[in-house]
Design an enzyme around this catalytic site. Structure first.
Site, mmCIF file in Angstrom:
data_model
loop_
_atom_site.group_PDB
_atom_site.id
_atom_site.type_symbol
_atom_site.label_atom_id
_atom_site.label_comp_id
_atom_site.label_asym_id
_atom_site.label_seq_id
_atom_site.Cartn_x
_atom_site.Cartn_y
_atom_site.Cartn_z
ATOM 1 N N LYS A 159 18.914 7.753 -6.651
ATOM 2 C CA LYS A 159 18.142 8.567 -7.594
ATOM 3 C C LYS A 159 18.410 10.025 -7.264
ATOM 4 C CE LYS A 159 15.488 8.366 -11.174
ATOM 5 N NZ LYS A 159 15.945 7.702 -12.397
ATOM 6 N N SER B 151 17.045 5.309 -16.741
ATOM 7 C CA SER B 151 15.680 5.540 -16.266
ATOM 8 C C SER B 151 14.680 5.019 -17.300
ATOM 9 C CB SER B 151 15.458 7.021 -15.966
ATOM 10 O OG SER B 151 16.225 7.422 -14.858
#
Length: 840
Positions: free
Chosen positions: A441, A636
């Site tokens: 991430k 996401s």
């Protein structure tokens, strides 16, 4: 003199009474055959024209059969007819006009009848209807006469008609005609027409049956005739129609003979020629006419048009004053137009002019597939005037490629550039607190690192390798070149026009004024080079009933709470969870909507907002099939909303996955210190100041945020495991915030199929059990501003953005800076933010 006037008056009265008595005993007939029989009996009526039955009356001249006919005329239609021979030495002319004004259908007609041996007259009629233009129409009509004969001049009546078309192959209608009509002091019988019809064979063959009756002027229902009609429309533009009238009673004064009207037409798209005959028991009359309509009728195509689609212009929304007007989804509109061009009989070839291409790799592939689909049926020629590798990749879907002389073909490849702001921000006294869950991430890295992490380099290189390799393979296959030769051309990067032709990358070097001759050469026949392609819908009445609908609900831009709205710096829009959830609920509740396609082109956004959309997707899926389609990016939160669907379709180069979460907050304490700004804060609660940008997170605040981030990450992984029907243990290695291309995701079962939004629509049809012969309409719900206040706000934001100083515009061009602006829009903690560090 007085004696002569009185005699003439008495003669006219006798004529009127005789006509009324004739009408009372005349045989009522269906459709326009009735008009011929009435006039044969000496009763004033209009022209006898081909209308096969009350259930199929849908032309401007169908109002004599039922006033509901005008409810199925979708746009302005005009017709003129001349008729002769229905009665001895008779002639008649008629002018008919109809159009739609929203839900209101309107029609007006004027008919001039010269019966021969009797007084001439003018019949005027007005018809109004209410309906949806497809499945029902309730009409009211009024007619009045003008004549030198006083009895005819006073003749008035009104009509009522209802037509219901519950599905594509069935039409049911009823009409009462001649209400409150009196002629020469006698009541004229009220007439009834009850009809049913079916339309078969790709809507080309129509069969109808009618029951005719009257009330014998005494509130009765007296069935007299059956009528049978048929119509056939051929692709060649030839149309046949006819109606046969058969008596079903045996009464004195009622003819047992069969009457008929037949018609033959040649239909062009907007202009038609019609002719035919009316066969009565003792004579045959004829008619001819011309029709003009803004609606397009079933007709042969010219097969000579070669429209040129300027891709850059098509993708730019039009503006009027401060407002953005036109379709809110120009990219989707372009795909629909290209799909229409593929089957349009007028189009012999399609040209595309390519310069800039404001699309990512995923939608570039999708657009390329649309051009390749056209090339399967007809030639496609591409004229490349600028752009880079993506633009050339798109052009290779064409049959032939040309470039202008002196131009440069840029095929230098793909790149991903990232700016790392930590050191620069530190000099200004600005820092960021970050809590992330997932080693990959890496979205916050530009704010908290001075360079890329190993994980960021790994993902970026993997994505570039995958997309670059696919581009090389596509170009090599399309241009019939060895992959190594394509790679060599890419390494050379910039090629002059003649060099690009010598290398086999393009076919011709041409000036713009030479394109028409080149297009004819590519098409193999002479074609007319045209401007933008604007397909015409078919005549609304060509298909009955309401279509099954596949609703496309769009999730475009960063996902945020509240309503959809424009983004900062004039950038991409913000997809509001409230707006999208409302669209999903409406589509799920609409009985006409048989399936939903969730079109996702979003890098994520607010975690809670994304989860709210996911919930509505799951609820909708419980009622009807839901298929997710991915554009350039669905990562996401964009991936989270997609996993709620029954199936996911992605382009090979779509960026997806990124199953991870982070929280982010700016710390401006250093900047405040540099500015000699002191701060005192008072709070009750250990973590009451966790949102403050004037201080870093305390250890307690960080622990609280880490707990929430971890909880949401587990929830995210569970959502994916549930949606993909995979064990959680199989999802964990694919999560961690890692981004995958669509092809990589397909190999890892994160998506179900590779393909375009059209493929997703086809899959949704399949899951809704809608076959190729079913009438299906695709309806799109854009995620942009929906009401006037939102539109005005967006327009003012556009104006403000246009008037920004050059420095602000330059900053807005940096994806990192736009991302910072989005952070302010989303709030201090961003669960699933824009992935601004992904390759362009």
């Amino acid at each position: 003199m007085t004696r002569n006037v009185n005699a003439a008056t008495r003669a006219r009265r006798r004529t009127a009474v005789a006509a009324a008595l004739a009408l009372l005993s005349a045989s009522p007939a269906a459709g326009q055959v009735r008009s011929a029989l009435d006039r044969e009996a000496g009763v004033p009526a209009g022209l006898a024209l081909p209308v096969p039955g009350v259930a199929v009356a849908e032309e401007p001249w169908g109002t004599a059969t039922t006033p509901a006919a005008v409810g199925f005329v979708g746009d302005l239609g005009l017709a003129w007819f001349r008729e002769g021979g229905v009665t001895p030495d008779s002639r008649a002319d008629g002018l008919y006009l109809a159009t739609a004004l929203g839900a209101l259908g309107t029609g007006y007609s004027v008919e001039w009848v010269r019966p021969g041996g009797a007084a001439s007259y003018r019949r005027s009629a007005l018809a109004l209807s209410l309906g949806d233009g497809r499945s029902f129409s309730l009409g009211f009509g009024w007619s009045w006469f003008a004549s030198s004969d006083a009895a005819i001049d006073a003749f008035r009546s009104w009509d009522v008609g209802l037509t219901v078309r519950p599905w594509r192959h069935l039409s049911i209608a009823a009409a009462t005609l001649g209400r409150d009509a009196r002629l020469g002091g006698a009541d004229v019988p009220l007439r009834y027409d009850l009809g049913v019809a079916t339309r078969l064979w790709d809507d080309a063959l129509t069969l109808s049956a009618d029951l005719l009756a009257d009330d014998r002027a005494r509130d009765d229902f007296h069935a007299t005739h059956l009528a049978f009609g048929a119509g056939l429309e051929l692709r060649s533009g030839i149309a046949l129609s006819g109606q046969v009238l058969v008596p079903i009673i045996d009464e004195p004064g009622v003819s047992r003979d069969v009457s008929a009207v037949v018609g033959l037409a040649w239909n062009g798209g907007h202009l038609g020629l019609l002719g035919g005959a009316t066969a009565l028991p003792d004579r045959t009359g004829g008619f001819g006419g011309v029709r003009a309509s803004r609606e397009r009728y079933r007709s042969p195509g010219s097969g000579r048009e070669a429209p040129v689609v300027n891709v850059d212009d098509e993708l730019e929304r039009d503006r009027f004053l401060i407002f953005t007007v036109g379709d809110r989804d120009p990219y989707g509109l372009l795909l629909r137009r290209l799909a229409a061009a593929r089957t349009d009989p007028d189009v012999a070839a399609v040209g595309v002019r390519i310069d800039g291409l404001p699309l990512g790799h995923g939608r570039t592939e999708e657009l390329r597939a649309a051009l390749a689909a056209i090339r399967e049926r007809k030639p496609v020629f591409a004229y490349v005037t600028g752009g880079g590798t993506d633009e050339y990749w798109l052009a290779t879907a064409a049959t032939a490629i040309a470039v202008p002389p002196g131009g440069v073909l840029d095929v230098s490849g793909f790149r991903s550039t990232k700016l790392y702001l930590k050191t620069a921000l530190a000099r200004a006294g600005v820092a960021f607190d970050v809590v992330a869950r997932g080693a990959y991430k890496t979205a916050p890295e530009p704010l908290v690192r001075a360079g890329a992490s190993p994980e960021s380099r790994e993902v970026t290189n993997a994505v570039l390798d995958d997309v670059f390799g696919r581009m090389i393979a596509d170009v090599a296959a399309a241009r019939r070149l060895a992959p190594d030769k394509v790679r060599a051309a890419v390494d050379a990067g910039l090629l002059g026009s003649e060099q690009a032709k010598a290398e086999g990358l393009v076919d011709d070097v041409l000036w713009p004024d030479e394109l028409e001759r080149w297009a004819s050469r590519v098409a193999g026949k002479r074609v007319r080079l045209g401007g933008p392609y604007r397909p015409e819908p078919q005549r609304r009445a060509q298909r009955w009933g309401r279509p099954a609908i596949v609703e496309v609900v769009q999730v475009e831009g960063t996902i945020v709470s509240g309503k959809s709205r424009g983004g900062p710096f004039g950038g991409g829009g913000l997809a509001g969870a409230e707006t999208i959830a409302k669209q999903l609920r409406r589509a799920a509740a609409d009985r006409d909507v048989k399936a939903i396609v969730l079109r996702v082109d979003s890098p994520g956004g607010d975690g809670l907002a994304s989860d709210l959309v996911w919930r509505e997707v799951v609820r909708a899926r419980a009622r009807k099939p839901v298929v997710a389609s991915m554009g350039d990016v669905a990562a996401s939160g964009g991936y989270l909303v997609a996993v709620g669907a029954d199936a996911i379709v992605a382009e090979p180069s779509t960026l997806t996955g990124s199953v991870g979460v982070f929280g982010l907050k700016p710390d401006l304490s250093g900047l405040l210190s540099k500015l000699s700004i002191s701060r005192e804060a008072f709070a009750r609660g250990e973590n009451a100041q966790w949102t403050s940008v004037a201080k870093p997170w305390t250890a307690s605040e960080r622990r609280a945020i880490e707990k929430q981030i971890e909880a949401f990450y587990r929830l995210f992984v569970d959502r994916v495991a549930e949606g993909r029907k995979l064990p959680r243990g199989e999802i964990e290695p694919l999560a961690g915030g890692r981004v995958w291309t669509g092809k990589q995701a397909f190999e890892r079962r994160l998506v179900d199929r590779l393909g375009s939004v059209e493929d997703a629509i086809a899959l949704a049809r399949e899951r809704a059990h809608l076959g190729s012969g079913d009438w299906v309409e695709v309806r799109r719900s854009a995620s942009g501003p929906a009401d006037l206040g939102d539109l005005v706000g967006e327009a003012l934001a556009d104006v403000a953005a246009a008037g920004e100083p050059p420095v602000s515009r330059a900053l807005g061009a940096l994806p990192e800076v736009r991302a910072l602006a989005l952070l302010a829009e989303l709030g201090p903690v961003v669960a699933l933010p824009v992935e601004w560090v992904l390759p362009p």
